[in-house]
Design a protein around this motif. Structure first.
Motif, short mmCIF file in Angstrom:
data_model
loop_
_atom_site.label_atom_id
_atom_site.label_comp_id
_atom_site.label_asym_id
_atom_site.label_seq_id
_atom_site.Cartn_x
_atom_site.Cartn_y
_atom_site.Cartn_z
N PHE A 1 7.44 -1.31 1.53
CA PHE A 1 6.23 -2.02 1.52
C PHE A 1 5.84 -2.39 -0.18
O PHE A 1 4.90 -3.34 -0.16
CB PHE A 1 4.98 -1.06 1.58
CG PHE A 1 4.82 0.28 2.89
CD1 PHE A 1 4.01 -0.14 3.68
CD2 PHE A 1 5.75 1.08 3.84
CE1 PHE A 1 3.05 0.12 4.82
CE2 PHE A 1 5.42 1.50 4.87
CZ PHE A 1 4.21 1.35 4.96
N GLU A 2 6.58 -2.21 -1.13
CA GLU A 2 6.09 -3.59 -2.00
C GLU A 2 6.96 -4.55 -1.84
O GLU A 2 6.10 -5.39 -2.83
CB GLU A 2 7.95 -2.18 -2.86
CG GLU A 2 7.72 -1.13 -3.47
CD GLU A 2 8.77 -1.19 -4.09
OE1 GLU A 2 10.04 -1.55 -4.35
OE2 GLU A 2 9.43 0.28 -4.81
N GLU A 3 7.50 -5.33 -1.26
CA GLU A 3 7.79 -6.50 -0.37
C GLU A 3 5.92 -7.30 0.43
O GLU A 3 6.02 -8.30 0.27
CB GLU A 3 8.64 -6.84 0.59
CG GLU A 3 9.73 -6.36 0.15
CD GLU A 3 10.21 -7.21 -1.17
OE1 GLU A 3 9.92 -7.97 -1.76
OE2 GLU A 3 11.20 -6.05 -2.22
N THR B 1 0.96 -0.85 -0.14
CA THR B 1 -0.10 -0.60 -0.03
C THR B 1 0.80 1.42 -0.01
O THR B 1 1.87 1.36 -0.33
CB THR B 1 -0.97 0.14 1.20
OG1 THR B 1 -0.63 0.34 2.71
CG2 THR B 1 -1.58 -1.10 1.44
N ASN B 2 0.37 2.26 -0.07
CA ASN B 2 1.38 3.53 0.23
C ASN B 2 0.66 4.40 1.41
O ASN B 2 0.09 5.51 1.84
CB ASN B 2 0.35 4.91 -1.16
CG ASN B 2 -1.07 5.25 -0.58
OD1 ASN B 2 -1.63 4.36 0.24
ND2 ASN B 2 -1.60 6.13 -1.57
N LEU C 1 11.47 9.68 3.57
CA LEU C 1 9.99 8.68 3.62
C LEU C 1 10.38 7.93 2.44
O LEU C 1 9.44 6.46 2.22
CB LEU C 1 9.63 9.72 3.63
CG LEU C 1 8.00 9.58 3.88
CD1 LEU C 1 8.34 8.84 5.67
CD2 LEU C 1 7.10 10.35 4.34
N GLU C 2 10.51 8.20 0.72
CA GLU C 2 10.73 6.65 0.04
C GLU C 2 11.78 5.73 0.61
O GLU C 2 10.54 4.93 -0.11
CB GLU C 2 11.27 8.18 -1.14
CG GLU C 2 9.48 9.35 -1.84
CD GLU C 2 10.56 10.28 -2.88
OE1 GLU C 2 11.72 10.02 -2.46
OE2 GLU C 2 9.70 10.87 -2.87
N GLN C 3 12.86 6.74 0.47
CA GLN C 3 13.00 5.08 1.56
C GLN C 3 12.20 3.96 1.44
O GLN C 3 12.45 2.99 1.90
CB GLN C 3 15.17 4.97 1.44
CG GLN C 3 15.13 3.97 1.86
CD GLN C 3 15.79 3.21 0.69
OE1 GLN C 3 16.34 3.94 0.00
NE2 GLN C 3 15.89 1.64 0.80
#
Length: 309
Positions: free
Chosen positions: A229-231, A196-197, A222-224
């Motif tokens: 969440f991609e996992e 999710t975002n 924060l983006e790192q």
């Protein structure tokens, strides 16, 4: 409505935070099960993408309702709108939340008020607004409060977030006994890492809660953090597991299998903390009355304070 195959077909569900993330996964799983949907949203583009998914599937369009879950007046209006549109409402999924982290010892009042107001207050507002409507309905009904594995697993950067999820856990586990006499199911769902975002919550802080005690986090950092969440698990899989948990009338829905070691450690720590000594007969009797009352309540009996002494 059939109790076999598609037991939720035709049931009306209201889901908060339902056009992205886990809320969208729930909405899609519910739609595939033949449910009719009312969905809350904040962002128009996310709403449009969700509407496109329903159109592509050939499904009935949901009733989309713009809602800030901290707005009690608007929440009450939404509950009326859902019943006016569908005639009844049978399922409530309190899903909307914010994932905001920072050192608890530096948190401000605004940090507490914002995170607790959404993650716990939003659940409270959903229950107060919708439970009377669900009690008036007939047939299969259910309430799901979506918390997080943070309801069991604290962390140094997640104190307020964890507190909000512990609160949802305690509320839901107690509410289950209150709803059983009305034949309304009640589940606590505690998802873990999901694709999710949610990590973008810190970028959406309302102006009214501007005084944060947390250190500023660069957007790059924060983006790192967001790459973790991609996992995560696909939100649709989480939604399917919630639907299955409702069907099986499970009070606790855990979606991720990887937390066995954590629960074993928690169990061992709790058992090790118990004093090794005899308890007096009077206290043993009171605790057994409590256990009996919980079992009876889960089986659908009304229990009052005077039943516990």
């Amino acid at each position: 409505m059939s109790d076999t195959g598609r037991p939720w077909e035709g049931r009306v569900a209201f889901v908060t935070g339902a056009v992205t993330g886990i809320g969208l996964g729930v909405a899609q799983a519910f739609a595939d099960a033949g449910m009719r949907l009312a969905l809350s949203y904040r962002n128009e583009d996310d709403k449009a993408r969700t509407a496109d998914w329903f159109a592509a599937k050939g499904y009935e369009q949901p009733l989309f309702l713009k809602l800030d879950v901290t707005d009690r007046t608007r929440f009450a209006e939404v509950a009326e709108d859902v019943v006016a549109h569908f005639g009844e409402v049978h399922v409530l999924v309190n899903n909307a939340g914010v994932s905001v982290f920072g050192p608890t010892d530096e948190a401000s009042y605004d940090d507490y008020d914002w995170i607790m107001g959404v993650n716990f207050g939003g659940v409270v507002n959903g229950l107060v607004s919708f439970l009377p409507k669900i009690k008036e309905a007939t047939g299969r009904r259910h309430v799901v409060n979506v918390a997080s594995m943070a309801a069991f697993l604290p962390g140094p950067q997640a104190g307020i977030y964890t507190a909000s999820k512990f609160a949802v856990r305690g509320l839901t586990e107690s509410l289950r006994y209150n709803l059983a006499p009305y034949k309304i199911g009640c589940s606590l769902c505690c998802p873990a890492l999901t694709r999710t975002n949610a990590w973008t919550s810190a970028l959406k802080r309302p102006d009214g809660f501007g005084e944060s005690g947390f250190p500023d986090m660069p957007k790059e950092a924060l983006e790192q953090f967001g790459t973790a969440f991609e996992e995560g698990m696909d939100p649709y899989e989480v939604g399917t597991k919630i639907l299955n948990g409702m069907t099986e009338q499970r009070g606790l829905i855990l979606t991720h299998p990887e937390h066995g070691p954590d629960f074993e450690e928690i169990h061992a720590a709790v058992m090790a903390a118990l004093p090794i000594e005899e308890a007096p007969e009077g206290r043993l009797r009171i605790e057994q009355l409590r256990r009996d009352a919980m079992k009876a309540a889960e089986e659908g009996l009304h229990y009052n304070i005077d039943d516990l002494t």
